[in-house]
Design a protein around this motif. Structure first.
Motif, PDB file in Angstrom:
ATOM      1  N   GLU A  92      23.816 -13.045  57.692  1.00 49.04           N
ATOM      2  CA  GLU A  92      24.728 -14.058  57.177  1.00 49.04           C
ATOM      3  C   GLU A  92      24.105 -15.441  57.235  1.00 49.04           C
ATOM      4  O   GLU A  92      23.102 -15.652  57.908  1.00 49.04           O
ATOM      5  CB  GLU A  92      26.018 -14.038  58.014  1.00 49.04           C
ATOM      6  N   GLY A  93      24.740 -16.362  56.533  1.00 47.98           N
ATOM      7  CA  GLY A  93      24.232 -17.725  56.470  1.00 47.98           C
ATOM      8  C   GLY A  93      24.277 -18.429  57.805  1.00 47.98           C
ATOM      9  O   GLY A  93      24.679 -17.897  58.809  1.00 47.98           O
ATOM     10  N   TYR A 154      23.266 -17.519  47.320  1.00 46.84           N
ATOM     11  CA  TYR A 154      24.037 -16.479  48.002  1.00 46.84           C
ATOM     12  C   TYR A 154      24.466 -16.953  49.389  1.00 46.84           C
ATOM     13  O   TYR A 154      25.626 -16.798  49.779  1.00 46.84           O
ATOM     14  CB  TYR A 154      23.187 -15.212  48.088  1.00 46.84           C
ATOM     15  N   GLN A 155      23.536 -17.534  50.136  1.00 45.33           N
ATOM     16  CA  GLN A 155      23.849 -18.027  51.477  1.00 45.33           C
ATOM     17  C   GLN A 155      24.909 -19.129  51.422  1.00 45.33           C
ATOM     18  O   GLN A 155      25.869 -19.125  52.198  1.00 45.33           O
ATOM     19  CB  GLN A 155      22.588 -18.560  52.172  1.00 45.33           C
ATOM     20  N   GLU A 157      27.089 -19.767  49.022  1.00 50.13           N
ATOM     21  CA  GLU A 157      28.376 -19.247  48.565  1.00 50.13           C
ATOM     22  C   GLU A 157      29.104 -18.526  49.695  1.00 50.13           C
ATOM     23  O   GLU A 157      30.322 -18.620  49.818  1.00 50.13           O
ATOM     24  CB  GLU A 157      28.178 -18.312  47.370  1.00 50.13           C
ATOM     25  N   ARG A 158      28.380 -17.824  50.531  1.00 56.90           N
ATOM     26  CA  ARG A 158      28.994 -17.136  51.677  1.00 56.90           C
ATOM     27  C   ARG A 158      29.552 -18.148  52.671  1.00 56.90           C
ATOM     28  O   ARG A 158      30.613 -17.948  53.242  1.00 56.90           O
ATOM     29  CB  ARG A 158      28.002 -16.207  52.341  1.00 56.90           C
ATOM     30  N   ALA A 161      32.677 -19.833  51.004  1.00 53.02           N
ATOM     31  CA  ALA A 161      33.820 -18.984  50.637  1.00 53.02           C
ATOM     32  C   ALA A 161      34.955 -19.151  51.635  1.00 53.02           C
ATOM     33  O   ALA A 161      34.715 -19.221  52.840  1.00 53.02           O
ATOM     34  CB  ALA A 161      33.383 -17.534  50.592  1.00 53.02           C
ATOM     35  N   THR A 163      37.766 -18.268  54.140  1.00 50.58           N
ATOM     36  CA  THR A 163      37.950 -17.110  55.009  1.00 50.58           C
ATOM     37  C   THR A 163      39.273 -16.446  54.658  1.00 50.58           C
ATOM     38  O   THR A 163      40.250 -17.107  54.306  1.00 50.58           O
ATOM     39  CB  THR A 163      37.941 -17.514  56.500  1.00 50.58           C
TER      40      THR A 163
END
Length: 167
Positions: A92-93, A154-155, A157-158, A161, A163
């Motif tokens: 994960e980021g 991707y990192q 956006e994670r 995002a 929760t």
């Protein structure tokens, strides 16, 4: 001498050869798929029209070690179709991932810039005219840049995002 197979088929043969090497060699692939080491030699030859099945290509790419260009066969197939394969980060980021992503992005931008500058500098085969070989090399750097950008996106956006609320 036998005629060479078409360029894209030769590219797939080279990718198959790299994938087999990354997986540990023909004997490892033989044990994984049940196909003979000789069969894998045919699949890797620029002079043989035999091609690995998609099922076996996935198996071989899956057991291959993570290295530049991996998954080799899938990346080459995508390239032939005008696409780029991007292996997303496994973790994960976070600050470390973002730092690593920005460093990778900086390196790739530098590689693209250097390749284009070198091609235009006039020291190549045809002076300041960009050759096919220089264009192909630069396109490989651009594909690496696209991968680095996609991983960083991707990192981020994670991280960005919302929760999910518990049910």
């Amino acid at each position: 001498m036998a005629d060479l197979i078409p360029v894209d088929e030769r590219r797939l043969a080279e990718a198959t050869k790299r994938a087999i090497q990354a997986a540990g060699g023909g004997k490892v692939c033989e044990a994984e798929t049940g196909l003979s080491d000789t069969r894998f030699s045919c699949y890797s030859s620029k002079f043989d029209r035999a091609s690995i099945t998609i099922r076996d290509a996935v198996r071989i790419d899956a057991i291959g070690a993570r290295e530049d260009g991996h998954p080799h066969i899938l990346s080459t197939m995508a390239s032939i179709l005008g696409a780029v394969v991007i292996m997303l980060p496994e973790h994960e980021g976070g600050e470390l991932c973002l730092r690593t992503g920005v460093m990778a992005l900086s390196i790739e931008v530098g590689d693209v810039s250097r390749a284009i500058s070198d091609a235009l500098a006039g020291t190549g085969e045809e002076g300041s005219k960009v050759t096919r070989r220089e264009a192909e090399a630069t396109l490989e750097h651009i594909a690496d840049l696209e991968r680095a950008t996609a991983k960083l996106r991707y990192q981020l956006e994670r991280i960005g995002a919302p929760t999910e609320a518990p049910p």
